[in-house]
Design a protein around this motif. Structure first.
Motif, mmCIF file in Angstrom:
data_model
loop_
_atom_site.group_PDB
_atom_site.id
_atom_site.type_symbol
_atom_site.label_atom_id
_atom_site.label_comp_id
_atom_site.label_asym_id
_atom_site.label_seq_id
_atom_site.Cartn_x
_atom_site.Cartn_y
_atom_site.Cartn_z
ATOM 1 N N ASN A 40 -3.028 3.991 15.418
ATOM 2 C CA ASN A 40 -1.728 4.088 14.749
ATOM 3 C C ASN A 40 -1.318 5.556 14.675
ATOM 4 N N THR A 48 3.603 11.349 9.357
ATOM 5 C CA THR A 48 3.322 11.325 7.922
ATOM 6 C C THR A 48 4.403 11.998 7.083
ATOM 7 N N HIS A 56 7.670 7.955 8.462
ATOM 8 C CA HIS A 56 8.280 8.192 7.145
ATOM 9 C C HIS A 56 9.716 8.668 7.324
ATOM 10 N N GLU A 63 -3.924 11.150 10.713
ATOM 11 C CA GLU A 63 -2.842 11.447 9.763
ATOM 12 C C GLU A 63 -2.097 12.722 10.187
ATOM 13 N N HIS A 77 -8.412 -0.251 8.002
ATOM 14 C CA HIS A 77 -7.582 0.822 8.543
ATOM 15 C C HIS A 77 -8.140 2.132 8.003
ATOM 16 N N PHE A 115 -8.488 6.441 8.242
ATOM 17 C CA PHE A 115 -7.674 7.573 8.704
ATOM 18 C C PHE A 115 -8.306 8.908 8.338
ATOM 19 N N HIS A 128 3.788 4.585 12.498
ATOM 20 C CA HIS A 128 3.949 4.548 11.041
ATOM 21 C C HIS A 128 4.841 5.742 10.697
ATOM 22 N N ARG A 138 0.837 -1.209 0.000
ATOM 23 C CA ARG A 138 0.000 0.000 0.000
ATOM 24 C C ARG A 138 0.873 1.260 0.000
ATOM 25 N N ASP A 139 1.526 1.564 1.117
ATOM 26 C CA ASP A 139 2.368 2.770 1.138
ATOM 27 C C ASP A 139 3.557 2.569 0.199
ATOM 28 N N PRO A 175 0.874 8.146 12.955
ATOM 29 C CA PRO A 175 1.775 8.329 11.819
ATOM 30 C C PRO A 175 2.597 9.612 11.924
ATOM 31 N N SER A 216 -6.040 5.867 12.203
ATOM 32 C CA SER A 216 -4.837 6.715 12.168
ATOM 33 C C SER A 216 -5.196 8.191 12.099
HETATM 34 O O1 KIV Z 1 1.761 8.371 6.184
HETATM 35 C C1 KIV Z 1 0.582 8.283 6.581
HETATM 36 O O2 KIV Z 1 0.086 9.102 7.351
HETATM 37 C C2 KIV Z 1 -0.209 7.186 6.073
HETATM 38 C C3 KIV Z 1 -1.529 6.974 6.740
HETATM 39 C C4 KIV Z 1 -2.582 6.546 5.795
HETATM 40 C C5 KIV Z 1 -1.354 6.004 7.876
HETATM 41 O O3 KIV Z 1 0.217 6.457 5.210
#
Ligand code: KIV
Ligand code: ZN
Length: 510
Positions: A167, A171, A204, A141, A97, A99, A202, A13-14, A169, A139
């Motif tokens: 969750n 982001t 990045h 976001e 899930h 968000f 989650h 997905r991501d 994130p 989530s």
């Molecule tokens: O990075 C993010 O915030 C996401 C959310 C959908 C969890 O990918």
């Protein structure tokens, strides 16, 4: 007894949101089966409302994989949640899930919603999702840039509404490890019903801190980490699964939890994801890079030979290096071939396809003495691509000689018609691409060309990745062959085929 750290993989997905990393349904199923073999707890298979292709891929993964929970992403919108629920109907264990953004900048500029409206929508979303499954994750976001008091309010409300996992994130990859760890601890302390849920993170990797932030969160009570194979993901990617798993496993003296991951499947998973997406793994990448266990300096080599632990904190074989079993030679039979494919989680759709793939295996075995699992994956990827071919490579001759201008001549098939062209170039690959363009005049921009040896030895298949861009659409094409000029032509045509099918879907011919 140590706590269980849940590994939630979002490569499909991501990871797929990386420009050019889009995968077909069949490729997603193949990766999902490898994740299941690795004993990943939750596989986020896609975003069903995003497109029909995504919906079908999540459905196919849910039907194929029974050992992991299958998750579908949905915005906090009723229609998205319905699509996710429908796509997951065939799953043994399904999670939705959902968000919605909670940072001031996202609420004001993107959603144009007030904080009160966001809380209301989040609660509704969790309740809608609970109509399809008891396993609902929520989530907020951009939590990393959200106001903590507001975060507490939203999370308390969604937990009351029935979310089982919250969750957090980061982001945009903005937080620092200590700060992110404190955020998790504070949320757990301040939210009155926090003991009813699993806290997940989650992160990045925009500042290269996704793994550090995730591990800091684990030290502060997070018991689920969202991550991807090779750290694939939006922009600079997500926390890398292999680094999270091996950090926790190697430092059991430090972490209060462990995962149930079977680490010997890590390197094959990395190679599979890299081969399918065309995102090469840098040689110095931790755990899965080609040099991760290579010792160059004499002092290090000497130390390792005398006592391995002098310079090695993990064993290469424990994460799957060298685990690629030698398959069969050219005398191997169809049954042995079929059973190795099954062990690799590859199911071909019909006997006819199995026969065709077996023939190609025999051709390869004639050219290449030892065939490894990576060769098999490449063979199946090539065959799957061939089934959806609009442009077919019918023949190719490329000539290069010192002092002479390289030259290529190619024949391409398109809907029963054959077209041929020749061209000079700065090398045989350049000449081949120019010859293809003389026929197809596609108007694409070549963004990336890379060659990787799939296995060791000069008889290895070369796996070529070509990234093309046209009108904002980016696609990766892959091709494998023991002849890298042929592999290059296959990769270029496979990218053009993907572009063609994307354009077909956008503007179907009636
Ligand atoms: O990075 C993010 O915030 C996401 C959310 C959908 C969890 O990918
Ligand atoms: Zn993300």
């Amino acid at each position: 007894m140590k706590d269980h750290l849940i590994i939630f993989d979002t490569t499909l997905r991501d990871g797929e949101q990386s420009p050019g990393a889009s995968m077909t349904r069949e490729e997603k199923v193949r990766i999902a089966r490898q994740l299941e073999r690795m004993r990943v707890d939750v596989i986020e298979a896609g975003f069903p409302a995003a497109s029909n292709g995504d919906f079908e891929a999540v459905k196919a993964v849910a039907a194929a994989v029974k050992g992991s929970t299958i998750c579908g992403l949905a915005r906090a919108i009723e229609g998205d949640i319905r699509r996710a629920g429908e796509a997951l109907q065939g799953a043994n264990s399904a999670r939705i899930h959902t968000f919605i953004a909670t940072s001031p900048i996202h609420m004001e500029k993107k959603l144009r919603m007030s904080p009160d409206q966001v809380v209301e929508q989040a609660v509704k979303a969790v309740k809608w999702a609970r109509q399809y499954t008891n396993d609902v994750e929520f989530s907020p976001e951009d939590a990393g840039r959200s106001d903590i008091t507001f975060l507490c309010r939203v999370l308390e409300a969604v937990i009351d509404a029935g979310a089982g996992t919250v969750n957090i994130p980061d982001t945009v990859g903005y937080t620092m490890p200590q700060q992110f760890g404190e955020l998790i601890r504070t949320l757990r302390e301040r939210i009155p019903n926090s003991d009813k849920v699993v806290f997940s993170v989650h992160c990045h990797n925009d500042l290269g801190l996704a793994v550090a932030n995730s591990l800091s969160a684990v030290m502060n009570g997070a018991r689920q980490v969202e991550c991807t194979v090779n750290g694939l993901g939006e922009r600079a990617g997500n926390a890398s699964l292999e680094e999270i798993v091996m950090a926790v496993r190697t430092r059991q003296d430090f972490f209060p939890c462990d995962t149930r991951i079977d680490a010997v499947h890590i390197v094959p998973a990395s190679k599979l994801v890299s081969g399918i997406t065309g995102f090469p793994v840098q040689p110095n990448k931790a755990i899965v890079g080609a040099n991760a266990f290579a010792h160059e300096s004499g002092i290090h080599q000497d130390g390792v030979l005398k006592h391995r632990e002098t310079y090695e904190i993990m064993r290469a074989e424990d994460v799957g290096w060298g685990a690629n079993k030698l398959l069969l030679g050219k005398h191997s039979g169809r049954n042995a071939f079929r059973s190795r494919l099954a062990e690799l989680g590859i199911e071909l759709e019909s006997e006819e396809i199995l026969n065709a793939t077996f023939m190609r295996f025999k051709e390869l075995a004639d050219k290449k003495h030892d065939i490894f699992d990576e060769d098999l994956h490449a063979l199946v990827s090539d065959d799957a691509a061939a089934l959806q071919e609009h442009y077919k490579l019918l023949s190719l001759t490329a000539h290069s000689e010192t002092g002479e201008t390289p030259h290529a001549s190619i024949v391409i098939g398109e809907e029963g018609r054959e077209s041929r062209a020749e061209s000079d170039g700065s090398g045989p690959v350049d000449a081949t691409f120019r010859a293809i363009e003389k026929i197809l005049n596609s108007g694409v921009e070549l963004q990336l060309y890379s060659v990787n040896a799939i296995t060791s030895g000069t008889d290895s298949q070369g796996e070529v990745t070509v990234r093309l861009q046209k009108s904002g659409r980016i696609v990766n094409g892959n091709g494998a062959d023991t002849d890298i000029v042929v592999a290059s032509a296959k990769a270029y045509l496979s990218a053009l085929n993907k572009l063609h099918s994307k354009l077909e879907r956008a503007h179907p011919q009636v």
